[in-house]
Structures are given as C-alpha cells and as structure tokens.
Design a protein around this motif. Structure first.
Motif, PDB file in Angstrom:
ATOM      1  N   GLN A  18      -2.326  -7.864   4.640  1.00  0.00           N
ATOM      2  CA  GLN A  18      -1.167  -8.605   4.133  1.00  0.00           C
ATOM      3  C   GLN A  18      -1.473  -9.266   2.801  1.00  0.00           C
ATOM      4  O   GLN A  18      -0.643  -9.256   1.891  1.00  0.00           O
ATOM      5  N   ALA A  19      -2.650  -9.855   2.676  1.00  0.00           N
ATOM      6  CA  ALA A  19      -3.026 -10.532   1.430  1.00  0.00           C
ATOM      7  C   ALA A  19      -3.150  -9.536   0.274  1.00  0.00           C
ATOM      8  O   ALA A  19      -2.692  -9.807  -0.841  1.00  0.00           O
ATOM      9  N   VAL A  20      -3.757  -8.383   0.552  1.00  0.00           N
ATOM     10  CA  VAL A  20      -3.894  -7.370  -0.499  1.00  0.00           C
ATOM     11  C   VAL A  20      -2.520  -6.819  -0.875  1.00  0.00           C
ATOM     12  O   VAL A  20      -2.204  -6.659  -2.058  1.00  0.00           O
ATOM     13  N   GLU A  21      -1.697  -6.568   0.123  1.00  0.00           N
ATOM     14  CA  GLU A  21      -0.350  -6.043  -0.155  1.00  0.00           C
ATOM     15  C   GLU A  21       0.457  -7.036  -0.977  1.00  0.00           C
ATOM     16  O   GLU A  21       1.130  -6.660  -1.943  1.00  0.00           O
ATOM     17  N   LYS A  22       0.380  -8.293  -0.630  1.00  0.00           N
ATOM     18  CA  LYS A  22       1.150  -9.319  -1.329  1.00  0.00           C
ATOM     19  C   LYS A  22       0.739  -9.408  -2.805  1.00  0.00           C
ATOM     20  O   LYS A  22       1.584  -9.522  -3.688  1.00  0.00           O
ATOM     21  N   ALA A  23      -0.543  -9.352  -3.071  1.00  0.00           N
ATOM     22  CA  ALA A  23      -1.035  -9.513  -4.438  1.00  0.00           C
ATOM     23  C   ALA A  23      -1.101  -8.206  -5.226  1.00  0.00           C
ATOM     24  O   ALA A  23      -0.946  -8.212  -6.441  1.00  0.00           O
ATOM     25  N   GLU A  63     -14.094  -7.301  -3.933  1.00  0.00           N
ATOM     26  CA  GLU A  63     -12.654  -7.437  -4.120  1.00  0.00           C
ATOM     27  C   GLU A  63     -12.048  -6.189  -4.757  1.00  0.00           C
ATOM     28  O   GLU A  63     -11.023  -5.679  -4.298  1.00  0.00           O
ATOM     29  N   ALA A  64     -12.683  -5.662  -5.796  1.00  0.00           N
ATOM     30  CA  ALA A  64     -12.179  -4.451  -6.458  1.00  0.00           C
ATOM     31  C   ALA A  64     -12.180  -3.268  -5.501  1.00  0.00           C
ATOM     32  O   ALA A  64     -11.241  -2.468  -5.485  1.00  0.00           O
ATOM     33  N   LEU A  65     -13.224  -3.160  -4.682  1.00  0.00           N
ATOM     34  CA  LEU A  65     -13.276  -2.085  -3.692  1.00  0.00           C
ATOM     35  C   LEU A  65     -12.140  -2.223  -2.690  1.00  0.00           C
ATOM     36  O   LEU A  65     -11.455  -1.247  -2.372  1.00  0.00           O
ATOM     37  N   LEU A  66     -11.930  -3.417  -2.189  1.00  0.00           N
ATOM     38  CA  LEU A  66     -10.885  -3.640  -1.196  1.00  0.00           C
ATOM     39  C   LEU A  66      -9.505  -3.320  -1.773  1.00  0.00           C
ATOM     40  O   LEU A  66      -8.675  -2.688  -1.111  1.00  0.00           O
ATOM     41  N   ASP A 120      13.804   3.490 -14.880  1.00  0.00           N
ATOM     42  CA  ASP A 120      12.744   2.694 -15.507  1.00  0.00           C
ATOM     43  C   ASP A 120      11.472   3.526 -15.559  1.00  0.00           C
ATOM     44  O   ASP A 120      10.519   3.287 -14.827  1.00  0.00           O
ATOM     45  N   TYR A 121      11.453   4.499 -16.444  1.00  0.00           N
ATOM     46  CA  TYR A 121      10.323   5.411 -16.518  1.00  0.00           C
ATOM     47  C   TYR A 121       9.047   4.701 -16.947  1.00  0.00           C
ATOM     48  O   TYR A 121       7.953   5.045 -16.512  1.00  0.00           O
ATOM     49  N   ALA A 122       9.166   3.691 -17.787  1.00  0.00           N
ATOM     50  CA  ALA A 122       7.985   2.946 -18.237  1.00  0.00           C
ATOM     51  C   ALA A 122       7.338   2.193 -17.078  1.00  0.00           C
ATOM     52  O   ALA A 122       6.127   2.020 -17.054  1.00  0.00           O
ATOM     53  N   GLY A 123       8.134   1.762 -16.108  1.00  0.00           N
ATOM     54  CA  GLY A 123       7.610   1.010 -14.972  1.00  0.00           C
ATOM     55  C   GLY A 123       6.832   1.841 -13.973  1.00  0.00           C
ATOM     56  O   GLY A 123       6.062   1.301 -13.177  1.00  0.00           O
ATOM     57  N   ILE A 124       6.999   3.144 -14.011  1.00  0.00           N
ATOM     58  CA  ILE A 124       6.329   4.019 -13.040  1.00  0.00           C
ATOM     59  C   ILE A 124       4.813   3.876 -13.136  1.00  0.00           C
ATOM     60  O   ILE A 124       4.128   3.763 -12.141  1.00  0.00           O
ATOM     61  N   GLY A 125       4.282   3.859 -14.355  1.00  0.00           N
ATOM     62  CA  GLY A 125       2.833   3.798 -14.548  1.00  0.00           C
ATOM     63  C   GLY A 125       2.193   2.518 -14.048  1.00  0.00           C
ATOM     64  O   GLY A 125       1.004   2.490 -13.779  1.00  0.00           O
ATOM     65  N   ASN A 126       2.963   1.462 -13.923  1.00  0.00           N
ATOM     66  CA  ASN A 126       2.425   0.180 -13.469  1.00  0.00           C
ATOM     67  C   ASN A 126       2.900  -0.192 -12.071  1.00  0.00           C
ATOM     68  O   ASN A 126       2.794  -1.351 -11.680  1.00  0.00           O
ATOM     69  N   SER A 127       3.391   0.758 -11.330  1.00  0.00           N
ATOM     70  CA  SER A 127       3.924   0.439 -10.007  1.00  0.00           C
ATOM     71  C   SER A 127       2.838   0.324  -8.946  1.00  0.00           C
ATOM     72  O   SER A 127       3.037  -0.322  -7.924  1.00  0.00           O
ATOM     73  N   ILE A 128       1.690   0.935  -9.166  1.00  0.00           N
ATOM     74  CA  ILE A 128       0.606   0.882  -8.188  1.00  0.00           C
ATOM     75  C   ILE A 128      -0.678   0.341  -8.813  1.00  0.00           C
ATOM     76  O   ILE A 128      -1.330  -0.516  -8.251  1.00  0.00           O
ATOM     77  N   ASP A 129      -1.042   0.815  -9.980  1.00  0.00           N
ATOM     78  CA  ASP A 129      -2.327   0.481 -10.580  1.00  0.00           C
ATOM     79  C   ASP A 129      -2.151  -0.574 -11.665  1.00  0.00           C
ATOM     80  O   ASP A 129      -1.874  -0.257 -12.812  1.00  0.00           O
ATOM     81  N   TYR A 130      -2.325  -1.830 -11.307  1.00  0.00           N
ATOM     82  CA  TYR A 130      -2.215  -2.936 -12.248  1.00  0.00           C
ATOM     83  C   TYR A 130      -3.223  -4.004 -11.835  1.00  0.00           C
ATOM     84  O   TYR A 130      -3.682  -4.035 -10.697  1.00  0.00           O
ATOM     85  N   ALA A 131      -3.581  -4.863 -12.769  1.00  0.00           N
ATOM     86  CA  ALA A 131      -4.570  -5.909 -12.492  1.00  0.00           C
ATOM     87  C   ALA A 131      -4.014  -6.908 -11.477  1.00  0.00           C
ATOM     88  O   ALA A 131      -2.838  -7.275 -11.528  1.00  0.00           O
ATOM     89  N   CYS A 132      -4.856  -7.324 -10.546  1.00  0.00           N
ATOM     90  CA  CYS A 132      -4.451  -8.304  -9.539  1.00  0.00           C
ATOM     91  C   CYS A 132      -5.700  -8.911  -8.916  1.00  0.00           C
ATOM     92  O   CYS A 132      -6.803  -8.409  -9.121  1.00  0.00           O
ATOM     93  N   SER A 133      -5.514  -9.977  -8.166  1.00  0.00           N
ATOM     94  CA  SER A 133      -6.626 -10.562  -7.409  1.00  0.00           C
ATOM     95  C   SER A 133      -6.087 -11.038  -6.067  1.00  0.00           C
ATOM     96  O   SER A 133      -4.925 -11.429  -5.956  1.00  0.00           O
ATOM     97  N   ILE A 134      -6.955 -10.997  -5.065  1.00  0.00           N
ATOM     98  CA  ILE A 134      -6.561 -11.289  -3.689  1.00  0.00           C
ATOM     99  C   ILE A 134      -6.799 -12.763  -3.386  1.00  0.00           C
ATOM    100  O   ILE A 134      -7.865 -13.303  -3.691  1.00  0.00           O
TER     101      ILE A 134
END
Length: 188
Positions: free
Chosen positions: A102-107, A24-27, A117-131
């Motif tokens: 689609q599932a990965v994109e959604k989650a 999952e982490a790799l995907l 929103d400069y603070a939001g930039i750092g969490n726009s791509i790399d944040y914890a999630c699960s598929i």
C-alpha cells in the motif's frame, strides 16, 4: 518497470547481484514490475457501426482501416491480461506485506493518463518517488525480494514478457503505431 537501456539498473539485475540498488529503489522497482497500464479502448461507436453494417460511414479508407485494426486487435487485451495475471505479480502480492504494498502504491504507483495526453504516458509508471515507510519495513521487504529464488525466476519471465509486448507494440506492428501518430498529429 525501467529496462536496462538507460537509467538505474533493473530490479532483476539487483536481485541476481549484477547491479546494486538501495533497498528502497529495489522495492520500488520490484513493485513496479507488478504493474501494468492498460488503457480502455472506447469502442461503442465502432461496435455500433460494424454491427449495423454502417462502417462505410467512415469515408476515409485509411481512417476506417486504422479503426478496424485498433478495435479488432487482440494484442492490447492480451497485454493487459498478461499483466494482470503474471506469476511475478502474484508472487509479489502474496509475499510482500500488504502495508508495504500500500505504501509503495500510494507513493509510486501508476499515474492516470487522460485520453489524448500522450506526453503523460512516459511518466505514468517510471517517475521519481520515495516510500513513506520505516527503514526496517523497507529492508525486510527488500530482503524478501532478494532472497527468494522464485522471485528472480518469475521476474525474469515478467521482464521477457514486457520486452516481447514492447517489441510487438513498437516494432512488429510499427505500421499501426505510425498510422496512429499520423492521425493524432503528435508522437505518443
């Protein structure tokens, strides 16, 4: 896409066997490597001021110079174009089942960051999630990523391109970044 500087190992190390990631982490990492996050520069006023010769209405020289550098630099457009047209992105989109994408994109896909929103930039791509997919679907898709030699080569190229873009944004054109920070009075 998380680089190897901190946190979990990158997808390129997982694909090449230098690090271990769960399927999952790799995907998730492999999908995020296809992402790009380009913010639109709203330049209507700047274009009008320059086309009419009225750019001098911005009396503060430093601000006028900063606007000219931001709005005439091709670097930002080049980064977005490279992200949209990366060979790795194309490989992933062609080889990984659409329902998995689609599932990965959604989650785990890009989060929208509002202007300022400069603070939001750092969490726009790399944040914890699960598929939300079956273990079988995740395992099958991760196996496809791990087993295709072309994926590893294209991902290495993508990582190198991202690192070059990061260098250009943070080191090579540091003066522009520092001026933007001073103008915004915060540290994006």
């Amino acid at each position: 896409m998380r680089q190897d500087r901190s946190g979990p190992p990158s997808s390129i190390h997982a694909i090449t066997g230098k690090a271990t990631l769960s399927d999952e982490a790799l995907l998730i990492a492999a999908y995020r490597a296809t992402q790009y996050n380009g913010n639109t520069r709203r330049r209507t006023t700047f274009d009008e001021l320059t086309s009419t010769g009225e750019i001098r209405l911005i009396r503060e020289h430093a601000l006028r110079d900063l606007a000219m550098r931001v709005y005439t630099s091709t670097m930002f457009d080049d980064i977005v174009e490279e992200g949209q047209n990366s060979s790795y992105r194309r490989w992933f989109r062609l080889n990984i089942p659409h329902d998995v994408q689609q599932a990965v994109e959604k989650a785990c896909g890009d989060r929208i960051v509002l202007p300022g929103d400069y603070a939001g930039i750092g969490n726009s791509i790399d944040y914890a999630c699960s598929i939300d997919l079956s273990e079988e679907a995740i395992t099958t898709a991760a196996a496809q990523v791990r087993s295709d030699a072309e994926a590893a080569s294209l991902l290495r190229l993508r990582v190198a391109d991202v690192e070059t873009n990061l260098f250009n944004l943070t080191v090579y054109d540091r003066n522009l970044r520092d001026k933007l920070r001073a103008f915004a009075k915060t540290a994006p």
